[in-house]
Design an enzyme around this catalytic site. Structure first.
Site, PDB file in Angstrom:
ATOM      1  N   SER A   1      -9.807   1.923   2.806  1.00  0.00           N
ATOM      2  CA  SER A   1      -8.896   2.634   1.945  1.00  0.00           C
ATOM      3  C   SER A   1      -7.877   1.740   1.219  1.00  0.00           C
ATOM      4  O   SER A   1      -7.302   2.171   0.220  1.00  0.00           O
ATOM      5  CB  SER A   1      -8.143   3.693   2.751  1.00  0.00           C
ATOM      6  OG  SER A   1      -7.299   3.101   3.699  1.00  0.00           O
TER       7      SER A   1
ATOM      8  N   SER B   1     -10.095  -0.368   6.995  1.00  0.00           N
ATOM      9  CA  SER B   1      -9.469  -0.200   5.680  1.00  0.00           C
ATOM     10  C   SER B   1      -8.764  -1.428   5.107  1.00  0.00           C
ATOM     11  O   SER B   1      -8.376  -1.413   3.946  1.00  0.00           O
ATOM     12  CB  SER B   1      -8.470   0.959   5.724  1.00  0.00           C
ATOM     13  OG  SER B   1      -9.157   2.182   5.626  1.00  0.00           O
TER      14      SER B   1
ATOM     15  N   LYS C   1       0.843  -1.200   0.000  1.00  0.00           N
ATOM     16  CA  LYS C   1       0.000   0.000   0.000  1.00  0.00           C
ATOM     17  C   LYS C   1       0.879   1.250   0.000  1.00  0.00           C
ATOM     18  O   LYS C   1       1.921   1.277   0.669  1.00  0.00           O
ATOM     19  CB  LYS C   1      -0.911  -0.023   1.228  1.00  0.00           C
ATOM     20  CG  LYS C   1      -1.962   1.081   1.258  1.00  0.00           C
ATOM     21  CD  LYS C   1      -2.876   0.933   2.474  1.00  0.00           C
ATOM     22  CE  LYS C   1      -3.942   1.999   2.517  1.00  0.00           C
ATOM     23  NZ  LYS C   1      -4.838   1.860   3.696  1.00  0.00           N
TER      24      LYS C   1
END
Lengths: 485, 96
Positions: free
Chosen positions: A154, A178, A79
């Site tokens: 997210s 997330s 990420k």
């Protein structure tokens, strides 16, 4: 059939026996990316040249003691809020458009020690604020199961890339859901570990008392291996816990006889879609058939978690994001008249709308005259929410419910009203507030869209969470289905 | 009744060092008002005598030995600075 349909343990055996090369695995990643990335849009930066070069060097070590590590040669996506030395890290924000980190996050160091191969950096909502990836300053990642829908957020890029077979597995971060929410939307396995289990050093901070890095994988077993590799006390993160890291994979016995499951009535009530409720009840039957028992319980303060979370996380964010001022790194406005003007214009031009909204909310909640009424009140409510979990865990081993109230929604469906978007996280947020571990595993489909079962455990008892998730996975076929990209 | 006024929004934006337009002022006034109204449901709960939680794990003052270690080289540290000169980060004049 993709190489990534195999588990880590199977690929490892093939590598170590020289039936497979690291270059094959890396080829598989970039080949798949060239086929589907145009649709999925999961990556912000690819590290292809270096990954291919690394793979070639690693192939020389195959079959020797040096290729004995279980994760040796496995292609991973990271990420884009986890800093990677020399590899652009943007947090999907314009303010970090050209940011070239000068050190590696502790989890990245650990991956390097385990000798995984980093394929690239994954899209997300800007600074991890969002539930759909629509808040990225660069692109909107799509759900591999239905490309007119969001992958969740997210960590949307992290979940979509694994579901689409672009990488074997990935790292995400979870502040209010997330990791688990996008894992649920994309039909993969996502774990938010206990707060403190994994070092946050090098994770660009959103809400420091809630943030936690965790693995997104195709299977529970792979998830346990990846968490194993990134866990542990880190002198660089004083909130990482000095707690022994068990061999998580040893808990994957398939035996859950006598296990006591609590099902909060608040997690199957108002706001949860009927088909989602039904699939959780079906999952509970599977667990019952495996010898577990379940009872309905109450987490009475659940309904207040969302409000407490937005006050606390936004307050922490408003402080954490003060560092983005155009001075030491990142974007700087071109037309500043003074230092204060430089700060204001840099931040106005560099941050997206959702990030600004949360900075504003957090600054308000911490400002003179409002601190006690909002911030401190929310901290007290957090205590009550944490106590709810502790009370239930006195009698039960795990808590089970849905991960999300609905399956993946369409792009632009929830962007008008921030509160509607925030409501996606009502079932995952309490877990972060309490600091306990939670996993999402595939448990069904509605109109070919995946659903996730959330299994929540006691502090530092990821082992039991994994044991239940694995037993459920082995008794069902949902994880074997693949999106028809 | 509105819980937050446009003037308050401008004040908060200044505290947060965010330049905002008139249009944004209006939008944030409405949106923050809605979010804060939503948050006021917390007042339904009696929290008298409840300790606030700032951190879920019971840990305090994590100490370590103070052993000098080499820092990052200056050239690396300045690599991402938008403007620098003579080994220092450069900003616009700080005096009026």
């Amino acid at each position: 059939m993709s190489l990534f349909d195999h588990k880590v343990s199977e690929l490892h055996e093939k590598l170590h026996k020289k039936e497979l090369k690291v270059t094959d695995l890396v080829d598989e990643s970039y080949k798949r990316i060239s086929e589907v990335e145009e649709k999925v849009q999961a990556f912000l930066t690819l590290d292809e040249e270096k990954a291919r070069e690394t793979a070639k060097q690693m192939d020389e070590k195959l079959g020797t003691d040096e290729s004995k590590g279980l994760l040796f040669g496995m292609p991973i996506g990271v990420k884009d809020n986890i800093v990677t030395k020399g590899l652009r890290t943007t947090c999907a924000s314009k303010i970090l458009e050209n940011f070239d980190p000068i050190y590696d996050a502790t989890v990245v160091n650990k991956l390097n020690q385990a000798e995984t191969v980093t394929i690239g950096k994954l899209n997300m909502d800007e600074f991890a604020m969002g539930s759909s990836n629509e808040n990225s300053a660069y692109k909107k990642t799509r759900n591999p199961w239905s490309i007119d829908r969001v992958p969740g957020g997210s960590s949307g890029g992290s979940a979509a890339s694994v579901a689409a077979g672009e990488v074997l597995f990935s790292l995400g971060s979870d502040t209010g859901g997330s990791i688990r929410q996008p894992a649920s939307f994309c039909g993969v396995v996502g774990m938010k570990p206990t707060y403190g289990r994994v070092s946050r050093f090098g994770l660009v901070a959103f809400a420091s008392s809630l943030d936690q890095i965790g693995p997104i994988t195709r299977t529970v077993e792979d998830n346990a291996y990846l968490l194993q590799a990134i866990s542990g006390l880190d002198p660089m993160d004083s909130t990482s816990a000095n707690v022994a890291v068990p061999r998580f994979v040893e808990s994957l016995t398939g035996d859950i006889r006598g296990l006591k499951i609590a099902v909060p009535k608040e997690y199957l009530g108002e706001g949860v879609q009927e088909e989602v409720r039904q699939s959780v009840l079906d999952a509970l039957k599977v667990l019952e058939n495996l010898g577990a028992t379940w009872e309905e319980v109450s987490l009475p303060h659940s309904k207040y978690a969302l409000a407490a979370y937005y006050l606390l996380s936004s307050s922490e964010a408003s402080a954490n994001l003060a560092r983005f001022d155009g001075v030491r790194y990142g974007y700087r406005t071109e037309n500043a008249e003074s230092l204060i003007d430089l700060y204001k214009k840099t931040r106005a031009e560099g941050f997206g709308e959702e990030v600004k909204r949360r900075i504003m909310l957090g600054t308000f909640a911490l400002s003179s005259g409002y601190y006690d009424a909002y911030y401190k009140k929310a901290q007290k409510v957090r205590t009550l929410i944490k106590n709810d979990f502790e009370e239930v865990f006195k009698k039960y081993d795990v808590i089970v419910g849905p991960t999300t109230p609905t399956p993946a929604f369409k792009l632009d469906e929830n962007t008008k009203d921030p509160l509607t978007m925030y409501a996606n996280d009502i079932l995952t947020i309490p877990v972060n507030l309490a600091g306990v571990p939670g996993i999402s595993v595939p448990c069904g489909f509605i109109n070919e869209l995946p659903l996730g079962l959330q299994i929540i455990g006691k502090h530092f008892d990821e082992s039991t969470v994994y044991r239940v998730a694995h037993a459920f996975e082995q008794a069902t076929e949902f994880h074997k289905q693949k999106p028809g990209l | 009744m509105s819980r937050i006024s446009p003037d308050q929004v401008k004040h908060v934006a200044n505290l947060a060092r965010l330049a905002i337009t008139e249009e944004e002022t209006e939008k944030f006034t409405n949106q923050l008002d809605a979010i804060i109204s939503f948050a006021e449901q917390l007042n339904e709960i009696n929290t008298d005598g409840v300790e606030p939680t700032s951190h879920v794990l019971d840990m305090k003052n994590v100490m370590r030995e103070d052993i000098p270690q080499e820092g990052l080289p200056q050239s690396e540290v300045l690599k991402n600075a938008p403007e620098h000169q003579d080994g220092q980060v450069k900003v616009p004049s700080i005096m009026e």
